[in-house]
Design a protein around this motif. Sequence first.
Motif, short mmCIF file in Angstrom:
data_model
loop_
_atom_site.label_atom_id
_atom_site.label_comp_id
_atom_site.label_asym_id
_atom_site.label_seq_id
_atom_site.Cartn_x
_atom_site.Cartn_y
_atom_site.Cartn_z
N ARG A 111 82.26 49.94 23.34
CA ARG A 111 82.71 49.33 24.59
C ARG A 111 81.62 49.28 25.65
O ARG A 111 81.57 48.36 26.46
N PHE A 112 80.75 50.29 25.63
CA PHE A 112 79.67 50.38 26.60
C PHE A 112 78.36 50.50 25.83
O PHE A 112 78.07 51.53 25.25
N ARG A 113 77.59 49.43 25.84
CA ARG A 113 76.35 49.38 25.06
C ARG A 113 75.13 49.52 25.98
O ARG A 113 75.23 49.34 27.18
N ASP A 114 74.01 49.82 25.34
CA ASP A 114 72.73 49.94 26.05
C ASP A 114 72.80 50.93 27.21
O ASP A 114 72.28 50.69 28.29
N MET A 115 73.44 52.06 26.95
CA MET A 115 73.57 53.09 27.98
C MET A 115 72.23 53.73 28.28
O MET A 115 71.43 53.97 27.38
N SER A 116 71.99 53.99 29.56
CA SER A 116 70.82 54.76 29.96
C SER A 116 71.24 55.74 31.04
O SER A 116 72.21 55.49 31.77
N PHE A 117 70.53 56.83 31.12
CA PHE A 117 70.88 57.91 32.05
C PHE A 117 69.69 58.29 32.90
O PHE A 117 68.55 58.30 32.43
N THR A 118 69.98 58.65 34.15
CA THR A 118 69.01 59.22 35.06
C THR A 118 69.59 60.53 35.55
O THR A 118 70.75 60.57 35.99
N PHE A 119 68.81 61.60 35.48
CA PHE A 119 69.26 62.88 36.00
C PHE A 119 68.91 62.96 37.47
O PHE A 119 67.75 62.88 37.86
N ALA A 121 71.55 78.11 35.52
CA ALA A 121 72.02 79.41 35.99
C ALA A 121 72.55 80.20 34.79
O ALA A 121 73.54 79.79 34.18
N GLU A 122 71.86 81.27 34.45
CA GLU A 122 72.23 82.13 33.33
C GLU A 122 72.50 81.28 32.08
O GLU A 122 71.60 80.65 31.57
N ASN A 123 73.73 81.24 31.62
CA ASN A 123 74.05 80.51 30.40
C ASN A 123 74.67 79.13 30.67
O ASN A 123 75.36 78.58 29.82
N LYS A 124 74.41 78.57 31.86
CA LYS A 124 74.98 77.26 32.20
C LYS A 124 73.89 76.28 32.63
O LYS A 124 72.89 76.65 33.22
N LEU A 125 74.13 75.02 32.31
CA LEU A 125 73.32 73.91 32.79
C LEU A 125 74.25 72.99 33.55
O LEU A 125 75.34 72.65 33.05
N VAL A 126 73.87 72.57 34.75
CA VAL A 126 74.66 71.64 35.55
C VAL A 126 73.80 70.41 35.77
O VAL A 126 72.65 70.51 36.19
N VAL A 127 74.36 69.24 35.48
CA VAL A 127 73.61 68.00 35.59
C VAL A 127 74.41 66.97 36.39
O VAL A 127 75.54 66.65 36.04
N ALA A 128 73.82 66.50 37.48
CA ALA A 128 74.36 65.35 38.20
C ALA A 128 73.57 64.15 37.68
O ALA A 128 72.35 64.18 37.65
N TYR A 129 74.28 63.12 37.22
CA TYR A 129 73.61 62.00 36.57
C TYR A 129 74.13 60.66 37.06
O TYR A 129 75.20 60.57 37.66
N GLN A 130 73.37 59.64 36.79
CA GLN A 130 73.79 58.26 36.97
C GLN A 130 73.54 57.56 35.65
O GLN A 130 72.55 57.84 34.97
N SER A 131 74.45 56.69 35.28
CA SER A 131 74.26 55.94 34.03
C SER A 131 74.53 54.47 34.27
O SER A 131 75.22 54.09 35.21
N SER A 132 73.94 53.67 33.41
CA SER A 132 74.22 52.23 33.43
C SER A 132 74.46 51.79 32.00
O SER A 132 74.01 52.44 31.05
N ALA A 133 75.21 50.71 31.86
CA ALA A 133 75.55 50.20 30.53
C ALA A 133 76.01 48.76 30.65
O ALA A 133 76.23 48.24 31.75
N LEU A 134 76.18 48.15 29.51
CA LEU A 134 76.71 46.79 29.44
C LEU A 134 78.13 46.91 28.87
O LEU A 134 78.32 47.40 27.76
N TYR A 135 79.13 46.49 29.68
CA TYR A 135 80.52 46.57 29.23
C TYR A 135 80.82 45.41 28.29
O TYR A 135 80.61 44.25 28.64
N CYS A 136 81.35 45.74 27.11
CA CYS A 136 81.61 44.73 26.07
C CYS A 136 83.09 44.59 25.73
O CYS A 136 83.43 43.95 24.73
N GLY A 137 83.97 45.16 26.54
CA GLY A 137 85.41 44.98 26.33
C GLY A 137 86.04 46.11 25.55
O GLY A 137 85.37 46.87 24.85
#
Length: 136
Positions: free
Chosen positions: A58-66, A72-88
């Motif tokens: 449904r969502f092709r050509d996805m890309s991510f920016t962090f 923190a200790e045993n956790k990773l927290v990520v704020a991200y932005q993504s883009s994609a092409l919606y194909c239905g």
Amino acid sequence: MSKQAWLECWFNSILAAGSGLRLAECAADPFIFHLPGGRELTLSHEQYSEYLKFWNQRFRDMSFTFEQVIEAENKLVVAYQSSALYCGGWLKIPAKNQAVTMTGIMIFKMEEGLMTECWLEDSSFDLYQQLTRYLE
């Protein structure tokens, strides 16, 4: 695998490309997935791979920016932005081959280099708005 390499693998190989092989390198089987609204699922690699197949059709050509990464200790927290092409096919919204963006925060609990739990908060409503113009 360094934490930065792990994040690159998770977002680019697993989420964007749906790689089941890389999923086995990055996540326990099964793992716990916490969704917006408080739902909690215990997912096997097979179940998550099926979901990724559905999403990536449904969502092709996805890309991510962090935008931000916090360790923190045993956790990773990520704020991200993504883009994609919606194909239905998402929520019965017709395909328009439309470029969309989405933001989110994921929190990963790590044990011995593998993710055992994941919390997701994302801009699904904004994505819906981009595709339908519901509130305009």
